[in-house]
Enzyme design. Structure first.
Site, short mmCIF file in Angstrom:
data_model
loop_
_atom_site.label_atom_id
_atom_site.label_comp_id
_atom_site.label_asym_id
_atom_site.label_seq_id
_atom_site.Cartn_x
_atom_site.Cartn_y
_atom_site.Cartn_z
N HIS A 86 -18.66 -14.77 29.70
CA HIS A 86 -18.41 -14.37 28.32
C HIS A 86 -17.12 -14.99 27.80
O HIS A 86 -16.14 -15.08 28.52
CB HIS A 86 -18.44 -12.85 28.13
CG HIS A 86 -17.43 -12.06 28.89
ND1 HIS A 86 -16.23 -11.65 28.33
CD2 HIS A 86 -17.44 -11.55 30.15
CE1 HIS A 86 -15.56 -10.94 29.22
NE2 HIS A 86 -16.25 -10.86 30.34
N ASP A 88 -15.76 -13.87 24.90
CA ASP A 88 -15.03 -12.87 24.10
C ASP A 88 -14.03 -12.15 24.99
O ASP A 88 -14.14 -12.16 26.22
CB ASP A 88 -15.97 -11.86 23.44
CG ASP A 88 -16.70 -10.95 24.43
OD1 ASP A 88 -17.16 -11.46 25.48
OD2 ASP A 88 -16.82 -9.74 24.17
N GLU A 153 -19.69 -9.33 25.38
CA GLU A 153 -19.68 -8.55 26.63
C GLU A 153 -18.73 -7.38 26.52
O GLU A 153 -19.03 -6.27 26.96
CB GLU A 153 -19.29 -9.45 27.81
CG GLU A 153 -19.66 -8.86 29.17
CD GLU A 153 -18.60 -7.93 29.77
OE1 GLU A 153 -18.87 -7.26 30.76
OE2 GLU A 153 -17.48 -7.87 29.22
N ASP A 180 -16.98 -12.71 37.16
CA ASP A 180 -16.31 -11.82 36.21
C ASP A 180 -15.86 -10.57 36.98
O ASP A 180 -15.83 -9.48 36.44
CB ASP A 180 -17.29 -11.47 35.08
CG ASP A 180 -16.60 -10.84 33.88
OD1 ASP A 180 -15.37 -10.99 33.75
OD2 ASP A 180 -17.30 -10.20 33.08
N THR A 315 5.23 19.18 11.25
CA THR A 315 4.43 20.38 11.50
C THR A 315 3.16 20.34 10.66
O THR A 315 3.14 20.79 9.52
CB THR A 315 5.24 21.65 11.17
OG1 THR A 315 5.93 21.43 9.93
CG2 THR A 315 6.26 21.95 12.26
N SER A 399 -18.18 -2.72 34.82
CA SER A 399 -19.59 -2.87 34.44
C SER A 399 -19.85 -4.25 33.84
O SER A 399 -19.02 -4.76 33.10
CB SER A 399 -19.97 -1.82 33.40
OG SER A 399 -19.54 -0.54 33.81
N HIS A 427 -7.80 -6.02 30.55
CA HIS A 427 -7.81 -4.99 29.49
C HIS A 427 -6.41 -4.41 29.26
O HIS A 427 -6.27 -3.43 28.52
CB HIS A 427 -8.80 -3.84 29.80
CG HIS A 427 -10.23 -4.29 29.91
ND1 HIS A 427 -11.29 -3.43 29.80
CD2 HIS A 427 -10.77 -5.51 30.12
CE1 HIS A 427 -12.43 -4.10 29.96
NE2 HIS A 427 -12.13 -5.36 30.15
#
Ligand code: BES
Ligand code: ZN
Length: 457
Positions: A86, A88, A153, A180, A315, A399, A427
């Protein structure tokens, strides 16, 4: 492997890195619509790579981001491999935690830092360069090769299944190859034979029709943030068990053999903890850290939004609260089955005065691929050539939705050959790819085409 191929790899190592940097400079973030143009630019760039080495390449439109398809099938009698990757990437946020900007690839300590460096631009690119090496030296490939490089993906491969369904003939192959995933550790390559699946949700709660003064109204008006926290807390108990009824019904348990094999891997818990900056680990009772991450289902909150997030105190009794959360699934759990039971579970816990909406995003089943195949044996040999060491067999917790689709629609298994490392910060800020592993990956891939090419179909 022909010496000329190895020599080409050695002579072009710097050029390969430069080309990867070009791709990494394109901010192809699939989750954010502002990057639509960048996504297309990345697809064009990848297609250009195939064309430059004399492969037919096409950009295939989908209702979402385009798919790049390329093939070179001129090895009659040899098997056909389908490479998936992928182009992306995940959003780079939070930006202020990057030491160098996410889309300005930078070399430090033998690593290349950039969003997508390992996941998946760098890994995917190893298969492109290895094919190029064969074509530029031997003049042909020892196998029939097809490439399917998608741009969705990281957002659940929403339009990929339809594409595969409509292009079954074109994608026909004997084996799929995906890089991957990760090695087990530095210097210890792995072949991954299992991945977890996923089911992703967003829960939105609405209380009063505007934000309120928490002194004037607090205690008398139901606070959606309080309600959200309570509802989410109910999802997992103190033993790490997901509480949605039926959640474990279809779970394939770990076999004793696998538990033994996992336990025999050279794993250092202190190192694991220090690599991610935690003092203690915790999870489902009666399972080891590796078992919890690779082969047990779980639930994690991925994002929480409500109330005042700015500097200082305010608040406020917020009008809305929402959360994104996902379940990691294991083989035999059907991601489609979860939503109804989850909705009932949450509705039962939603206080009067709050309206709730549960949105289901992507889902993918967990997978385990068989290891008794001539393709796996060929991959072992290729990894030995590229990494100088026999791979271990592992499962992993992330995954890759297409693996089950390939199995179901094309009837083929996937070789998951990962060149990444667990501390690559995928990530996260400061994602990196070890450049030595990039080159080992290319070398392995070049050997893989030859080894797979020898398999009798
Ligand atoms: N490269 C990962 C998958 C992965 C990560 C496999 C770690 C093995 C170990 C992939 O790009 C990814 O992040 N996938 C998403 C899929 C989801 C959005 C459907 C994931 O796992 O969160
Ligand atoms: Zn990835």
């Amino acid at each position: 492997m022909p010496a000329a191929v190895d020599q080409y790899l050695a002579e072009n190592a710097a050029a390969f890195e430069e080309q990867l940097c070009q791709l990494l400079r394109i901010p192809s973030v699939s989750a954010q619509s502002t990057h639509k143009g960048d996504i297309r630019a990345a697809a064009e760039w990848v297609a250009g790579q195939f064309r430059d080495m004399g492969m037919k390449a096409e950009i295939c439109e989908t209702p979402g981001h385009p798919i790049v398809y390329a093939e070179l099938c001129q090895a009659p009698g040899a098997p056909t491999a389908l490479v998936y990757g992928h182009y992306d990437v995940q959003p780079p946020d939070p930006l202020d935690l990057w030491e160098t900007p996410p889309f300005e690839p930078t070399r430090r300590n033998g690593n290349l830092y950039a969003r997508g460096a390992t996941d998946d631009k760098g890994q995917m690119f190893t298969h492109v360069k290895s094919a190029e090496a064969w074509l530029k030296t031997v003049g042909k490939l020892p196998i029939n090769l097809k490439f399917l490089i998608e741009g969705e993906e990281e957002v659940g491969s929403e339009h990929l299944d339809d594409y595969i369904r409509l292009n079954r003939e074109r994608l026909k192959c004997d084996v799929c190859v995906i890089s991957d995933t990760s090695q087990f550790g530095p210097g210890l390559p792995a072949i991954t034979y299992g991945l977890r699946g996923i089911s992703y949700f967003e829960l939105k709660l609405q209380g009063p029709d505007r934000d309120l003064h928490s002194g004037v109204f607090g205690g008398a008006v139901v606070n959606p943030a309080n309600a959200l926290v309570k509802m989410l807390t109910a999802l997992v108990d103190d033993q790490g068990r997901v509480q949605v009824p039926g959640f474990y019904d279809d779970v394939t348990p770990l076999t004793e053999r696998e538990r033994k094999e996992f336990a025999a891997l050279p794993y250092d818990e202190a190192e694991f903890k220090s690599a991610i900056g935690v003092k203690e680990l915790n999870g489902e009772a009666d399972f080891t850290n590796i078992e919890r991450r690779w082969a047990r289902p779980t639930c994690d909150i991925n994002g929480l939004t409500s109330g005042y997030q700015g500097e200082g105190a305010k608040t406020v009794l917020p009008a809305k609260a929402s959360a994104k959360f996902s379940f990691r699934l294991v083989p035999n759990q059907d991601p489609a089955n979860l939503k109804a039971a989850l909705e009932t579970f949450l509705k039962e816990r939603c206080p009067a005065g709050i309206t709730m909406e549960l949105i289901g995003y992507h889902g993918a089943p967990g997978v385990v691929v068989p290891l008794e195949s001539p393709y796996v044996a060929a991959a072992v040999k290729a990894v030995e050539h590229g990494f100088g060491r026999r791979p271990v067999f592992i499962r992993e917790g992330g995954s890759i939705p297409v693996v089950s689709t390939f199995h179901d629609l094309l009837g083929v298994d996937t070789l998951l050959l990962g060149w990444g490392l667990n501390d690559d910060n995928t990530h996260s800020p400061n994602e990196k790819f070890c450049l030595a592993d990039f080159h080992r990956g290319i070398k392995t891939s070049a050997a893989l085409w030859e080894e797979l090419g020898r398999v009798k179909t």
